[in-house]
Design a protein around this motif. Structure first.
Motif, PDB file in Angstrom:
ATOM      1  N   ILE A 484      37.266  53.168  42.451  1.00 38.91           N
ATOM      2  CA  ILE A 484      38.576  52.808  43.010  1.00 38.91           C
ATOM      3  C   ILE A 484      39.515  52.425  41.861  1.00 38.91           C
ATOM      4  CG2 ILE A 484      39.852  51.246  44.527  1.00 38.91           C
ATOM      5  CD1 ILE A 484      37.094  50.862  45.999  1.00 38.91           C
ATOM      6  N   HIS A 485      40.720  53.004  41.901  1.00 38.78           N
ATOM      7  CA  HIS A 485      41.763  52.635  40.939  1.00 38.78           C
ATOM      8  C   HIS A 485      42.700  51.662  41.652  1.00 38.78           C
ATOM      9  CE1 HIS A 485      40.556  55.942  38.267  1.00 38.78           C
ATOM     10  NE2 HIS A 485      40.371  56.626  39.379  1.00 38.78           N
ATOM     11  N   TRP A 486      42.760  50.444  41.155  1.00 35.13           N
ATOM     12  CA  TRP A 486      43.584  49.428  41.813  1.00 35.13           C
ATOM     13  C   TRP A 486      45.012  49.479  41.310  1.00 35.13           C
ATOM     14  CZ3 TRP A 486      41.465  47.490  45.969  1.00 35.13           C
ATOM     15  CH2 TRP A 486      40.060  47.502  46.069  1.00 35.13           C
ATOM     16  N   GLU A 487      45.941  48.949  42.154  1.00 33.82           N
ATOM     17  CA  GLU A 487      47.374  49.024  41.814  1.00 33.82           C
ATOM     18  C   GLU A 487      47.698  48.263  40.531  1.00 33.82           C
ATOM     19  OE1 GLU A 487      49.558  47.464  45.101  1.00 33.82           O
ATOM     20  OE2 GLU A 487      48.247  45.741  45.352  1.00 33.82           O
ATOM     21  N   ASP A 488      46.875  47.263  40.171  1.00 30.06           N
ATOM     22  CA  ASP A 488      47.137  46.535  38.930  1.00 30.06           C
ATOM     23  C   ASP A 488      46.509  47.195  37.706  1.00 30.06           C
ATOM     24  OD1 ASP A 488      44.494  46.086  39.320  1.00 30.06           O
ATOM     25  OD2 ASP A 488      44.647  43.948  39.736  1.00 30.06           O
ATOM     26  N   GLY A 489      45.950  48.396  37.898  1.00 34.28           N
ATOM     27  CA  GLY A 489      45.411  49.126  36.757  1.00 34.28           C
ATOM     28  C   GLY A 489      43.920  48.935  36.567  1.00 34.28           C
ATOM     29  N   GLU A 490      43.319  48.019  37.300  1.00 35.90           N
ATOM     30  CA  GLU A 490      41.880  47.815  37.153  1.00 35.90           C
ATOM     31  C   GLU A 490      41.124  48.979  37.784  1.00 35.90           C
ATOM     32  OE1 GLU A 490      38.205  45.020  38.329  1.00 35.90           O
ATOM     33  OE2 GLU A 490      40.150  44.331  39.053  1.00 35.90           O
ATOM     34  N   LEU A 526      41.646  57.846  51.314  1.00 34.06           N
ATOM     35  CA  LEU A 526      42.117  57.599  49.955  1.00 34.06           C
ATOM     36  C   LEU A 526      42.409  56.126  49.666  1.00 34.06           C
ATOM     37  CD1 LEU A 526      42.808  59.408  47.529  1.00 34.06           C
ATOM     38  CD2 LEU A 526      45.170  59.421  48.341  1.00 34.06           C
ATOM     39  N   THR A 527      43.064  55.457  50.580  1.00 33.48           N
ATOM     40  CA  THR A 527      43.564  54.125  50.254  1.00 33.48           C
ATOM     41  C   THR A 527      42.612  53.033  50.744  1.00 33.48           C
ATOM     42  OG1 THR A 527      44.893  54.282  52.244  1.00 33.48           O
ATOM     43  CG2 THR A 527      46.007  54.684  50.159  1.00 33.48           C
ATOM     44  N   VAL A 528      42.479  52.031  49.905  1.00 34.90           N
ATOM     45  CA  VAL A 528      41.608  50.903  50.234  1.00 34.90           C
ATOM     46  C   VAL A 528      42.346  49.602  49.926  1.00 34.90           C
ATOM     47  CG1 VAL A 528      39.340  51.959  49.975  1.00 34.90           C
ATOM     48  CG2 VAL A 528      40.571  51.183  47.953  1.00 34.90           C
ATOM     49  N   ASP A 530      41.463  45.383  49.180  1.00 37.61           N
ATOM     50  CA  ASP A 530      40.371  44.419  49.025  1.00 37.61           C
ATOM     51  C   ASP A 530      40.676  43.130  49.786  1.00 37.61           C
ATOM     52  OD1 ASP A 530      42.104  42.961  47.485  1.00 37.61           O
ATOM     53  OD2 ASP A 530      41.013  43.244  45.602  1.00 37.61           O
ATOM     54  N   ASN A 531      39.783  42.186  49.729  1.00 32.67           N
ATOM     55  CA  ASN A 531      39.898  40.939  50.494  1.00 32.67           C
ATOM     56  C   ASN A 531      41.205  40.206  50.236  1.00 32.67           C
ATOM     57  OD1 ASN A 531      37.442  41.435  51.539  1.00 32.67           O
ATOM     58  ND2 ASN A 531      36.342  40.144  50.062  1.00 32.67           N
ATOM     59  N   SER A 532      41.694  40.301  48.982  1.00 35.49           N
ATOM     60  CA  SER A 532      42.898  39.558  48.649  1.00 35.49           C
ATOM     61  C   SER A 532      44.162  40.386  48.892  1.00 35.49           C
ATOM     62  CB  SER A 532      42.830  39.106  47.194  1.00 35.49           C
ATOM     63  OG  SER A 532      42.635  40.227  46.374  1.00 35.49           O
ATOM     64  N   GLY A 533      44.024  41.505  49.569  1.00 35.12           N
ATOM     65  CA  GLY A 533      45.202  42.297  49.917  1.00 35.12           C
ATOM     66  C   GLY A 533      45.651  43.263  48.838  1.00 35.12           C
ATOM     67  N   ARG A 534      44.923  43.297  47.735  1.00 36.42           N
ATOM     68  CA  ARG A 534      45.253  44.233  46.658  1.00 36.42           C
ATOM     69  C   ARG A 534      44.956  45.648  47.122  1.00 36.42           C
ATOM     70  NH1 ARG A 534      42.133  44.466  40.899  1.00 36.42           N
ATOM     71  NH2 ARG A 534      40.380  44.504  42.354  1.00 36.42           N
ATOM     72  N   ARG A 535      45.880  46.558  46.829  1.00 36.62           N
ATOM     73  CA  ARG A 535      45.665  47.929  47.293  1.00 36.62           C
ATOM     74  C   ARG A 535      45.112  48.809  46.187  1.00 36.62           C
ATOM     75  NH1 ARG A 535      50.133  50.462  50.841  1.00 36.62           N
ATOM     76  NH2 ARG A 535      51.150  50.644  48.820  1.00 36.62           N
ATOM     77  N   GLY A 536      44.325  49.775  46.574  1.00 38.80           N
ATOM     78  CA  GLY A 536      43.744  50.692  45.586  1.00 38.80           C
ATOM     79  C   GLY A 536      43.630  52.094  46.158  1.00 38.80           C
TER      80      GLY A 536
END
Length: 887
Positions: A484-490, A526-528, A530-536
């Motif tokens: 998973i590629h997260w919106e913050d780049g992780e 495609l989209t996921v 996480d628990n804290s609402g971060r999108r990936g």
RNA sequence: GCCCGGAUGGUGGAAUGGUAGACACGCAGGACUUAAAAUCCUGUGACCAUAACGGUUGUGCGGGUUCAAGUCCCGCUCCGGGUACCA
């Protein structure tokens, strides 16, 4: 009784299936085990090709033989079913690739079963099955979480990696970056070929010389796409040294060695004038530093822009752009003239402080060494060619060892290139204090390297051709990455417990405009969050077809285990693969990739052997006859007429030439195994594939040849199934001798994979038995057993006719009785000066002197003795007598 | 260019340095058959020769080692596979 092969084969195939005759033993206490593996096929829509049964029959004979020898045998089959054809069919028709794949697998399975191959079908695997690729994804996670400890030459869990304090100080982001730089799998920009019209990434092999896509003819372009890469070069040394310890054909070993491409030399740092930068080169010949007269860097080199002076910037930029449009094939075509531009900048030669022009040229490649070279035109043909074209200096530093005085002059003046070795001249400098004049290559290299290391200007260095492995494809029909590629780049990998990450259903299989995989269209998947609402966003690339085949041999060991990749005890029992047979086309990539994965799994303690395949054998390609006319034009095989050994085009009446070529649809010379089975039966097909010639050579298919083995099987059946030929008496000694010779020969030949001569040994025995007319029941039983690995259907039938109730698949292999093979006499060939003149039968235990006496007394010898004076007589017991007569 | 294979009858191919051409296809002749197919038997490297024998020659080319070379060594030719501006 007539040989009704169709009924016999159907009957026994049904028997084996219903009785699960070839189910792999589950009790793992038998110390004799044998894992016999085929390179599993890609199930194409065209069905089985006669090339497939060649290797499959070979492994089947070996497996059946080993079972009779008391071994536990693991002999499985499966499908390498991800791949492009099913995806392209989906684009054209909308049929889901899984449907196409299933149909093709069904066809392949039916065809293979009709050949009577003794696979354990309960262990069938399919790389496209989520229950299988779950574990492919699992291994990817392991690779991602492994780093390579260069000191121990071993892969280790990333959790054991110690992060240096100075990195820790720089913050979390830098720490992540640092760890990522050590992982065996990493995500980075890579240049790939992109066909804008097909909207698809092309493999290098798909790009033609003129830079067009072979499928559509449109120009391809280079595109920078984020890709997954695997750091296989870290294992280069292990992959190289491991080759020495496996029983593989030398040719394949060499190909792997060449592919890894180890070379030793040095890295040398050159100061760049006017810049606080150094330019590092790799060279195998640091001893020729005094001959370096200019430098070249690759267009893509990271320093190219920095080095280029403002005056030269426009020319250099134009050149870089032009080079980027060239295909790799175009760039590396030796026949093309060299090109390049001067950067305007100079480097300093560390050995003598001379100024060297720095050029940009595309004959230097980014991917090898440091992407920069020092040019020694006097002693390197490429550099010489370049120097002549651009009028750069040439300095000869090796005394040429040539007798031609004029040539020597030209070389010394730098007018001709000298690539052989010689002692050094012009190789000293007072200021730097280095002098290698008069030394030879070995001592010269050693002296320069130690000087470079002492002055900190360079270091000894080993380089490999092996590059990082580009491990992602912009396709739908492949294993999804568990990423998973997260919106913050992780970037994070999904938890092992969530595996498999299944492929989503799609409506369209076309890739996205931007170069994204078709999976980018699977919005819901495609989209996921996480628990804290971060999108990936999930990784949209899929793994290449190699992924599934890198480890499939391990899954056969325990194919239905849904808790573990396999049971450890089972793996320990069955591994390594004892015999692996397949085509030489996989000599490098598949075999290197799977060895690499296996070594990583070994380092992590998941598998128990460091090499997966103990013995490897490559079957030769099967070609077919084809026809061409006077002009060399090809004529389809189905319109050829044969008359009096000559071949004619039946449409034009013109004579054509018979040639041997690869089977192809256009030549209409493809042989379909189904047709052969229908006409002659599976046993004949199996036997012919093995009788054609040695397993490892390329050989042409000849329909006429099938008749020979078919005749043999027909004769076998008619003779042994006729009760009138079987007598209850003591066996004739000649038959006993012939039978035991056959057992011995067949056994030895199977062990050495020389099936063609094993079959001829059985033919010889049958000819003998038929000549004698009568054999005992015991003889029938023994002969049936040695025939059974080759022609199992007919053998089972004959075995049953002899009154046996069960299959002969596990009957013990007959034991050779040497006493039957003993001879009382030997027929000595007697030759004079190496030429055979007559033969004489003498007792095997007769002494040399007596043999010589009898031979010389023979009246036939007188004729040859009288032609001159006898000077010597050589008697090799039970071999030959040679008499030397001089005039 | 470099690395690895290979070259043997009309054909596919056999031959631990020791009888070249096993085994098979094809072909020729014969038996069986009204005939054909199938099956069975015999012959089959080339050349010379015979009533029968027998002889010469022969494993891509040229040399060498050896009592003896298809096989080992050196130098080529051609064919196949791999790989390539790899520094």
């Amino acid at each position: 009784m007539e040989y009704n092969f169709t009924d016999i084969e159907k009957k026994w195939q049904k028997y084996w299936e219903e009785n699960k005759t070839f189910r792999t033993p589950e009790y793992l206490t038998n110390p004799k085990k044998c894992y016999v593996l085929d390179m599993y096929p890609y199930p194409s829509g065209a069905g089985l090709h006669v090339g497939h049964p060649e290797g499959y029959t070979a492994t089947d004979i070996f497996s059946r033989y080993k079972r009779m020898k008391g071994f536990n045998v693991l002999h499985p089959m499966g499908w390498d079913a991800f791949g492009l054809p099913a995806e392209q069919y989906a684009i054209q028709t909308g049929t889901h690739p899984s449907v196409t794949t299933k149909n093709n697998c069904d066809t392949f399975r039916r065809q293979i079963k009709e050949l009577g191959l003794s696979y354990d079908w309960e262990r069938e695997i399919n790389t496209t099955d989520p229950k299988y690729y779950k574990w492919t994804q699992w291994i990817f996670i392991k690779l991602y979480n492994t780093w390579f400890d260069e000191k121990l030459q071993k892969g280790r869990p990333i959790s054991e990696f110690i992060i240096p304090e100075e990195i820790k100080k720089q913050g979390k982001k830098e720490v992540t970056k640092y760890i990522d730089s050590k992982r065996l799998a990493y995500y980075d920009n890579a240049q790939v070929w992109w066909c804008p019209s097909c909207r698809i990434v092309c493999a290098n092999e798909e790009v033609l010389f003129d830079g067009s896509h072979e499928k559509c003819g449109n120009k391809v372009e280079k595109k920078n796409l984020k890709q997954w890469m695997l750091r296989i070069p870290l294992y280069a040394e292990r992959l190289l040294s491991g080759i020495d310890n496996v029983d593989w054909p030398e040719g394949i070993k060499d190909m792997q060695r060449n592919w890894i491409g180890r070379s030793t030399g040095a890295e040398v740092d050159f100061a760049v004038e006017g810049l606080n930068q150094k330019l590092t080169v790799f060279t195998t010949r640091p001893d020729t530093l005094f001959g370096a007269t200019y430098m070249v860097i690759a267009p893509e080199h990271s320093l190219t822009v920095t080095i280029t002076t403002d005056e030269r910037r426009k020319d250099v930029n134009d050149y870089i752009k032009a080079a980027s449009l060239k295909s790799d094939l175009d760039r590396t075509d030796l026949a093309k003239e060299k090109t390049g531009v001067f950067t305007g900048r100079y480097a300093i030669n560390p050995v003598n402080h001379k100024k060297l022009q720095i050029w940009v040229a595309d004959y230097v490649l980014t991917g090898y060494g440091t992407g920069a070279i020092m040019a020694v035109p006097a002693h390197d043909t490429r550099d010489f060619e370049f120097a002549k074209k651009f009028d750069l200096p040439v300095v000869c530093i090796q005394d040429p060892d040539v007798s031609d005085h004029n040539q020597k002059e030209r070389i010394l003046k730098g007018e001709e290139c000298w690539t052989e070795d010689g002692t050094y001249i012009n190789s000293s400098d007072m200021a730097t204090g280095i002098d290698i004049n008069g030394l030879n290559k070995e001592t010269g290299i050693a002296k320069i390297i130690s000087w470079l290391e002492s002055t900190n200007l360079g270091r000894e260095k080993v380089n490999y051709k092996l590059r990082d492995w580009l491990f992602s494809r912009q396709r739908y029909w492949g294993e999804p990455f568990p990423v998973i590629h997260w919106e913050d780049g992780e970037i994070s990998l999904i938890d092992e417990k969530e595996l498999p990450l299944e492929l989503p259903q799609l409506e369209k299989y076309l890739p996205g405009e931007s170069g994204e995989s078709p999976l980018a269209n699977a919005t819901e998947w495609l989209t996921v969050t996480d628990n804290s609402g971060r999108r990936g966003r999930r990784e949209t690339n899929t793994m290449p077809q190699w992924a599934g085949s890198c480890w499939y041999y391990l899954r056969y060991i325990d194919p239905h285990n849904d808790k573990l990749i396999f049971d450890t005890a089972k793996e320990k029992y069955w591994m390594p693969v004892d015999l692996y047979i397949g085509g030489a086309e996989h000599a490098v990539l598949h075999l290197l990739y799977s060895r690499f994965w296996h070594m990583v799994l070994f380092d992590l303690g998941i598998v128990s052997t460091d090499e997966p395949y103990k013995k490897l054998f490559n079957q030769g390609m099967i070609l077919a006859f084809a026809y061409e006319n006077e002009a060399g034009g090809k004529v389809a095989a189905d319109i050829i007429e044969e008359r009096d050994g000559k071949f004619y085009n039946s449409e034009t009446g013109m004579e054509v030439r018979q040639i041997v070529a690869k089977m192809s649809k256009s030549l209409k010379n493809v042989v379909n195994p189904d047709d052969v089975v229908l006409r002659y039966g599976a046993d004949s097909l199996r036997l012919y594939e093995m009788f054609m010639g040695p397993l490892d050579v390329t050989k042409p298919w000849d329909d006429k040849g099938v008749k020979g083995v078919f005749n043999f099987l027909g004769r076998t059946y008619r003779f042994f199934s006729n009760p009138g030929n079987i007598v209850a008496a003591d066996e004739n000694p000649e038959i006993l001798k012939g039978l035991h010779q056959a057992i011995k020969k067949v056994e030895g030949d199977i062990e050495n994979l020389r099936f063609n001569t094993a079959i001829s040994a059985m033919m010889i025995f049958l000819n003998l038995a038929m000549k004698k007319g009568k054999v005992t029941k015991e003889t029938v039983n023994i002969f049936t057993k040695i025939l059974s690995p080759f022609a199992p259907h007919i053998a089972e039938e004959l075995w049953q006719q002899q009154g046996h109730a069960r299959t002969l698949a596990y009957e013990p292999w007959p034991v050779v009785n040497e006493t039957y093979l003993k001879e009382d006499t030997f027929e000595y060939p007697v030759s004079f000066n190496g030429k055979l003149r007559f033969k004489i039968e003498l007792p095997v235990n007769m002494g040399k002197e007596e043999i010589a006496r009898i031979v010389l007394a023979d009246e036939r010898a007188q004729k040859w003795l009288s032609t001159g004076k006898m000077s010597d007589i050589i008697v090799v017991p039970n071999r030959i007598v040679n008499i030397v007569v001089k005039n």
